[in-house]
Each structure stands twice: as structure tokens, then as C-alpha cells.
Design an enzyme around this catalytic site. Sequence first.
Site, PDB file in Angstrom:
ATOM      1  N   THR A   9       0.826  -1.203   0.000  1.00 63.16           N
ATOM      2  CA  THR A   9       0.000   0.000   0.000  1.00 63.16           C
ATOM      3  C   THR A   9       0.861   1.254   0.000  1.00 63.16           C
ATOM      4  O   THR A   9       2.053   1.205   0.290  1.00 63.16           O
ATOM      5  CB  THR A   9      -0.910   0.028   1.237  1.00 63.16           C
ATOM      6  OG1 THR A   9      -0.088   0.029   2.409  1.00 63.16           O
ATOM      7  CG2 THR A   9      -1.823  -1.184   1.280  1.00 63.16           C
ATOM      8  N   ASP A  10       0.231   2.376  -0.332  1.00 60.71           N
ATOM      9  CA  ASP A  10       0.902   3.668  -0.198  1.00 60.71           C
ATOM     10  C   ASP A  10       1.249   3.890   1.275  1.00 60.71           C
ATOM     11  O   ASP A  10       0.647   3.295   2.168  1.00 60.71           O
ATOM     12  CB  ASP A  10      -0.016   4.810  -0.652  1.00 60.71           C
ATOM     13  CG  ASP A  10      -0.295   4.765  -2.152  1.00 60.71           C
ATOM     14  OD1 ASP A  10       0.290   3.912  -2.834  1.00 60.71           O
ATOM     15  OD2 ASP A  10      -1.105   5.586  -2.611  1.00 60.71           O
ATOM     16  N   LYS A  11       2.190   4.773   1.520  1.00 61.94           N
ATOM     17  CA  LYS A  11       2.602   5.095   2.882  1.00 61.94           C
ATOM     18  C   LYS A  11       1.394   5.484   3.732  1.00 61.94           C
ATOM     19  O   LYS A  11       0.589   6.319   3.349  1.00 61.94           O
ATOM     20  CB  LYS A  11       3.607   6.246   2.859  1.00 61.94           C
ATOM     21  CG  LYS A  11       4.051   6.697   4.243  1.00 61.94           C
ATOM     22  CD  LYS A  11       4.964   7.890   4.155  1.00 61.94           C
ATOM     23  CE  LYS A  11       5.341   8.399   5.532  1.00 61.94           C
ATOM     24  NZ  LYS A  11       6.178   9.618   5.467  1.00 61.94           N
ATOM     25  N   VAL A  13      -1.329   3.925   4.429  1.00 64.23           N
ATOM     26  CA  VAL A  13      -2.626   3.324   4.113  1.00 64.23           C
ATOM     27  C   VAL A  13      -2.813   2.074   4.963  1.00 64.23           C
ATOM     28  O   VAL A  13      -1.874   1.329   5.233  1.00 64.23           O
ATOM     29  CB  VAL A  13      -2.707   2.982   2.614  1.00 64.23           C
ATOM     30  CG1 VAL A  13      -3.968   2.187   2.300  1.00 64.23           C
ATOM     31  CG2 VAL A  13      -2.668   4.270   1.785  1.00 64.23           C
TER      32      VAL A  13
END
Length: 354
Positions: A9-11, A13
Site C-alpha cells: 500500500t501507499d505510505k 494506508v
Amino acid sequence: MHFQRAARTDKGVSAARQVVSLRIAISDDLIEKLNALLPQQIRVFDMKRGTKSFNSKLWCDARSYSYTMPTFAFATAIDVTTYDYRISDAAIERVNDILSDYIGTHNFHNFTSGKKPDDASASRYIMDFKCGKPFVEADLELVVITVKGQSFMLHQIRKMIGLVIAVMRDLATRDVIKKAWTSERLDIPIAPSVGLVLEEVHYDRYNQRYGSDGIHEAIDWSHHLETIEQFKKDFIYPTIVKAEKEEQSMFQWLSTLPLHTYGPREVGTNLSETRSATRSPLGQADVLINLNSSNASRQNFEDGGTNDQNNCLKSDHRHETQDSLVSHQVSDGVDHSLSSCNSMAPPPSNGAER
């Protein structure tokens, strides 16, 4: 160990049902021992036996995400955007109608970074995209948007939702979504990361082939839904509300939307010359007002503003949290799956596939 996570995931998330695979010696109390070493924001739910060659990423058919957000983000130009805003059934219906434009296979190069229009990997398949009914948490009305797709790229979901918000607020026209499938590079905003959750990693092919062979187990966490939902209530929803009430993450981000062109930028001699044919008439007017008053409003925000202004739109901020789930394999060639949750995750290394 042959460690492999199913999705990344994105940072910041969150993840409610992450899956990892690895070879590990097991014991009856392995889950209890693991949880004893982990903080409360990271929980292992379960462990399942898989095939010798099971790989949590390669066997994954699809991924489901949810995005929990305040309903006031969908307020139109004629609505007053405050925390007291309550969304109508008609507005929810319109959100779902717009979200349906994304369903199918499209070129999502405009919804990520570092992808060229002719890059085949920018083509992604969206199976389902919908907005649920609103609910109230700590006096803040929220909705949960869920999306299921084969795979997602860096920022893709947040950009898709960011554009829907802009359309709902009459800052962009709906045809921007379909124009984004073309080779033209468009200016599309990224919605705040707080509220984005990896909900589930799907293994339909694997379950069909091995789930009922009498030796292996289907990879399915449906019997843990109540525990997972409680985890979200304990750690995820409060984080979203706190980020909004204390840091005004969505409120501040909304004030940046009029500064986007929603189309190719035309370079002028100053910012007020920025135009786009894809911006709605309201958006064209709003960007001029915003640009002319931005310095004064930002100074007022830094000085604290008035009580009324503290309840209304300000500038941009992002905040993020995460939780996750795990799957494991053992050294004797038998695979196992574990499930866990956490509320702060490490950043991805380079923003490839999710």
C-alpha cells in the site's frame, strides 16, 4: 523463509485483510505467541495450510479496497461545507453513478505517476466501485467507498476518488473521467490517504482448485469478519475522525481542488492565466477567486482565523494510517496462512503494483 506479501500500500494506508506467505515451523500456540510480540495495532487473525508452491502475490486474483471519508467532501457549490453537513440519498446515488464510469478495463496512466500513455501496464481492470450508506462517528458523517480490481497502481484509487469529489463539487465536468483514458496527460488531484484501507485479497482461482481437495484449506477470512470490523472500529475509524477533527485533513485538501486544471495545463505569464476546457464554469470562476484571495486566506489560517472560518474550507494536509493481514508456509512443504492488523505501515519502496 520465502516471505511474500500479497499486496503493498501507499505510505500510511491501512489494511484489514493483508496476506503473506512464508515457510515456517508451526505450533498450536503460534498465533498467540506472535500477537504477544506485536503492538495492539498489528494483529494476527488466523493461519491456513496451503500448497507447497503457494505464493500470496502470484495466486492473487483481485484486491478490494475501501475509502472512508466525510460526506461533506461531496457537498456541491450551493451547499455550505461544514462538519454538520448531511448527505442526501440523491447525492449518494449520483456518486455511485459517477463511480460506475470506472468499471471495466481502461488506461489509468493519468491516475498514477511514472507511467506513459503507451505503457501496457497502465491498463487495469475495475470490477466494482460503489459508495455505501452514510453513518455517523463522533458527530462526523462518513461514507465508505469500496472498489475491487485485479490490481492497482501507486495513487490510483486516491486519484479516482479525488476526481469524483471534484465532479461532485462542480469543479470538473464528468467527461474528464473518460478523457483521462486517452493519451493526453491531465491534472488530476490525489485525495488524502487517511481512510484508504486494503480490505481483502482474493484467491478465487486457488480456492476453486485446492480449497476443497481434502488436503488444503480455502483462503477465506469470512469467519473473522466480526473481529476485523471491531478492529476497524477500534483503530481505523477513530484515526480518520481524529485526522479530520484535529488536523482538518479533508477540509484542507478540499480548498486545493480549485487550483487544479483537470486537463492539460496551459503555461501563462502568471497563475491567473491557468485554464482548462475540462474545468466546469464554476471551477473556472472559482480558481480566479481562489488565486486572488489565496495569500490573504492562507495568512488568516496561519493566524488562527475566526470561529466560522475554522469550520469552513482551508488548505491542504495529508495524514495516513495502516493495518495488515498475514499468510505463512512451513518448512516441511505445507503452506499456512495467518491474519493480522496494524495501524502504521512502512512506505512502499517504489510505487509499483498494489
